[in-house]
Scaffold this motif. Structure first.
Motif, PDB file in Angstrom:
ATOM      1  N   GLU A  32      18.267  30.138 -27.848  1.00  0.00           N
ATOM      2  CA  GLU A  32      18.113  31.535 -28.241  1.00  0.00           C
ATOM      3  C   GLU A  32      17.168  32.352 -27.358  1.00  0.00           C
ATOM      4  N   HIS A  33      16.199  31.698 -26.698  1.00  0.00           N
ATOM      5  CA  HIS A  33      15.146  32.474 -26.039  1.00  0.00           C
ATOM      6  C   HIS A  33      14.958  32.195 -24.550  1.00  0.00           C
ATOM      7  N   SER A  34      15.663  31.217 -24.021  1.00  0.00           N
ATOM      8  CA  SER A  34      15.399  30.858 -22.627  1.00  0.00           C
ATOM      9  C   SER A  34      16.356  31.541 -21.663  1.00  0.00           C
ATOM     10  N   VAL A  35      15.937  31.524 -20.416  1.00  0.00           N
ATOM     11  CA  VAL A  35      16.769  31.943 -19.296  1.00  0.00           C
ATOM     12  C   VAL A  35      16.904  30.732 -18.387  1.00  0.00           C
ATOM     13  N   LYS A  36      18.125  30.362 -18.061  1.00  0.00           N
ATOM     14  CA  LYS A  36      18.335  29.257 -17.129  1.00  0.00           C
ATOM     15  C   LYS A  36      18.109  29.785 -15.723  1.00  0.00           C
ATOM     16  N   LEU A  37      17.172  29.169 -15.009  1.00  0.00           N
ATOM     17  CA  LEU A  37      16.813  29.639 -13.676  1.00  0.00           C
ATOM     18  C   LEU A  37      17.550  28.899 -12.569  1.00  0.00           C
ATOM     19  N   ALA A  38      17.721  27.599 -12.718  1.00  0.00           N
ATOM     20  CA  ALA A  38      18.309  26.819 -11.620  1.00  0.00           C
ATOM     21  C   ALA A  38      18.722  25.446 -12.124  1.00  0.00           C
ATOM     22  N   GLU A  39      19.450  24.752 -11.255  1.00  0.00           N
ATOM     23  CA  GLU A  39      19.909  23.398 -11.553  1.00  0.00           C
ATOM     24  C   GLU A  39      19.907  22.597 -10.259  1.00  0.00           C
ATOM     25  N   ARG A  40      19.602  21.314 -10.378  1.00  0.00           N
ATOM     26  CA  ARG A  40      19.634  20.429  -9.215  1.00  0.00           C
ATOM     27  C   ARG A  40      20.066  19.049  -9.679  1.00  0.00           C
ATOM     28  N   GLU A  41      20.404  18.180  -8.725  1.00  0.00           N
ATOM     29  CA  GLU A  41      20.847  16.824  -9.044  1.00  0.00           C
ATOM     30  C   GLU A  41      20.201  15.813  -8.118  1.00  0.00           C
TER      31      GLU A  41
END
Length: 92
Positions: A32-41
């Motif tokens: 409900e409150h977060s913003v996804k900034l990035a993803e890595r593997e």
């Protein structure tokens, strides 16, 4: 009643409040409150970086079954953001 609603709109969640929540409450807060900034593997895991107000959550997911295997929370951007800096657009 109106004042309570007004105050709740402008309440910033703190890192302490997030860390004191149980797993289900943390999941709801992320949703409900977060913003996804990035993803890595890496070879075994997919990492997703989220921000809520003035702190960050890095969640580690199993690549095979997409299940969260752990997370770390931090406030200081100098701690764990280096692997993501190339992905985050800082343009205004």
């Amino acid at each position: 009643m109106r004042t309570k609603f007004f105050c709740s709109i402008f309440h910033f969640m703190t890192l302490y409040e997030f860390n004191s929540m149980d797993e289900a409450e943390q999941q709801e807060a992320l949703w409900e409150h977060s913003v996804k900034l990035a993803e890595r593997e890496d070879a075994d895991f997919r990492y997703r970086l989220f921000q809520i107000d003035r702190f960050y959550i890095e969640r580690r997911y199993d690549k095979e079954c997409n299940v969260c295997k752990g997370q770390r929370t931090f406030q200081n951007p100098n701690e764990y953001l280096d692997p993501y800096l190339g992905q985050i657009d800082l343009k205004l």
